[in-house]
Design an enzyme around this catalytic site. Structure first.
Site, PDB file in Angstrom:
ATOM      1  N   SER A 262       0.768  -1.268  -0.082  1.00 20.02           N
ATOM      2  CA  SER A 262       0.004   0.200  -0.002  1.00 20.02           C
ATOM      3  C   SER A 262       0.830   1.163   0.012  1.00 20.02           C
ATOM      4  O   SER A 262       1.828   1.388  -0.843  1.00 20.02           O
ATOM      5  CB  SER A 262      -1.041   0.045   1.151  1.00 20.02           C
ATOM      6  N   LYS A 266       4.339   2.208  -2.019  1.00 20.56           N
ATOM      7  CA  LYS A 266       4.847   3.530  -2.769  1.00 20.56           C
ATOM      8  C   LYS A 266       6.282   3.938  -2.110  1.00 20.56           C
ATOM      9  O   LYS A 266       7.091   4.303  -3.156  1.00 20.56           O
ATOM     10  CB  LYS A 266       3.886   4.616  -2.444  1.00 20.56           C
ATOM     11  N   TRP A 353      -9.535   0.368  -5.929  1.00 19.49           N
ATOM     12  CA  TRP A 353      -8.820   1.579  -5.687  1.00 19.49           C
ATOM     13  C   TRP A 353      -7.517   1.881  -5.928  1.00 19.49           C
ATOM     14  O   TRP A 353      -6.859   3.006  -6.387  1.00 19.49           O
ATOM     15  CB  TRP A 353      -8.870   1.806  -4.000  1.00 19.49           C
ATOM     16  N   HIS A 403      -7.572  -5.709  -0.957  1.00 20.29           N
ATOM     17  CA  HIS A 403      -6.386  -4.809  -0.784  1.00 20.29           C
ATOM     18  C   HIS A 403      -5.615  -5.493   0.663  1.00 20.29           C
ATOM     19  O   HIS A 403      -5.979  -5.288   1.800  1.00 20.29           O
ATOM     20  CB  HIS A 403      -6.832  -3.468  -0.369  1.00 20.29           C
TER      21      HIS A 403
END
Length: 428
Positions: A262, A266, A353, A403
């Site tokens: 998540s 990044k 998402w 997720h």
């Protein structure tokens, strides 16, 4: 009248931008037409045809753009001041592993910051490769071992997990253990290294705690427009952990895999782009401003991030809220910065998402840089079916489910590492 017209037009633009921010697109038919910035053409228009031009011209250009416009530059050099060893235990998991807990201490003037790092390494094995990545709730949350130190850093409240008034309690011990199959990783011959990301920089719009104040000038209270947001600070922290790992004689520092899930996915991508000591990078469900293409405006968007998590990125990113087409870069270029090192990108079917298709397309485009090194990028042209991993020097899978980071994901991470590193002796 002219002033009234300007105010009216400004109001219309503001309303239009606000409406766009409140909409979330999950329909491929609504993805706008877009053109990606050229990966292998320099700012001066020069074609990048070989690795020498890539490394000398284009890679530095792209890296600088990401620093200036998205993640923010680190204003000063900050090194580890001291390493405190809290514990070394040589008989963990019925003799399978050793466990070490150390604190990396950073000091400047009257400021001090401690980052607690937890290491599990296969026992009686020299120079092991390791996975290194952050956890979300504290080192104690990844396993119910009562000897893992509880974090005293700020943690987002979650009373159901025993996190009250932003402080953890014993109730939160082991609450994330399903995401951390430590024994399986160790049995595969790999070590695991983790730290709580909030030790480096608490995940809130504050900038008054964590590492940021170490770089402030007199009278400064938050980073400058092109200076590091939280993601850049977390990536900086991973590099400082790498500094420490290079001193551990039982770790093969040439085989350190940086990973993250998540927002920490990044972070792992930015850390690997900035710090080429990381031999491999794994991005799990990292989405917008991680692996996914921003210009698709599918699922999470730049506008959503800058309005909900304004502290994650530098202030300059606000210029591109609902204006993704103006970005001088896109995420395929970030993935290209990791070449020629192995890169693994993952998605999940129910995680729209994070834009799974955008993650796949980005990884596919990044293969153009890998080709300069005569490395295979993604070995397929079309997005694979769920639970059907593909593994070139760039790998990808989309897993069934939500997720999350799961045991299935970890099995593929280990497979990918085994494909690219020399065989590691598995422990029976």
């Amino acid at each position: 009248m002219d002033n009234f017209l300007l105010i009216f037009l400004s109001l219309l633009i503001s309303i239009n931008v606000s409406a766009q921010l409140n909409q979330v697109n999950y329909d491929e038919k609504e993805v706008p037409e877009y053109k990606l910035p050229e990966l292998l053409i320099s700012k001066s228009g020069r074609k990048i045809k070989n690795t020498k031009r890539w490394e000398k011209i284009r890679r530095p250009e792209i890296l600088k753009l990401f620093e200036q416009e998205i993640y923010g530059k680190v204003p000063q050099t900050i090194s580890i001041s001291e390493v405190n060893v809290h514990e070394e235990t040589t008989d963990i998991f019925d003799g399978l592993a050793t466990r070490t807990q150390v604190e990396l201490v950073f000091r400047k003037d009257d400021q001090e910051l401690g980052v607690n790092v937890l290491l599990y390494l296969p026992k009686d094995t020299a120079k092991v490769p390791v996975f290194v990545g952050y956890n979300f709730k504290g080192n104690h949350a990844i396993n119910d071992d009562p000897d893992i130190l509880l974090t005293d850093s700020w943690v987002p409240d979650n009373p159901s997990l025993g996190i009250v008034h932003n402080q953890v309690t014993e109730q939160s011990r082991g609450v994330s253990n399903e995401r951390w199959p430590i024994e399986e990783i160790l049995k595969s011959g790999y070590g695991i290294v983790t730290a709580y990301y909030g030790d480096v920089d608490p995940d809130r719009d504050n900038f008054q705690d964590g590492i940021h104040p170490f770089t402030y000038r007199l009278g400064q209270f938050r980073p400058g427009n092109d200076e590091w947001g939280a993601v850049s600070a977390w990536a900086w922290g991973l590099s400082r952990i790498m500094d420490y790992l290079e001193t551990v004689p039982t770790i093969d520092a040439s085989k350190v895999v940086v990973f993250g899930h998540s927002r920490l996915g990044k972070t792992a991508l930015w850390a690997a782009a900035k710090d080429q000591r990381f031999a491999m990078c794994i991005s799990n469900n990292s989405g917008c401003l991680g692996a996914a293409l921003s210009r698709r405006q599918f699922g999470e968007t730049i506008g959503k991030i800058t309005s909900t998590f304004p502290h994650w990125f530098c202030e300059n990113l606000n210029k591109y809220s609902a204006r993704e087409e103006l970005l001088p870069v896109d995420q395929h270029m970030l993935l290209g910065l990791i070449a020629p090192r192995p890169l693994y990108v993952t998605s999940a079917t129910a995680d729209l998402w994070a834009d799974p298709k955008g993650e796949f397309l980005s990884a596919s485009e990044a293969g153009k840089v890998y080709a300069l090194y005569e490395k295979e990028g993604l070995p397929v042209a079309e997005m694979p079916e769920p639970n059907s991993p593909v593994m070139g020097t760039i790998g990808y899978h989309i897993r069934k489910g939500k997720h999350n980071i799961t045991a299935y994901d970890w099995k593929q991470f280990i497979r990918f590492a085994e494909k690219h590193f020399a065989p590691v002796i598995a422990i029976e």
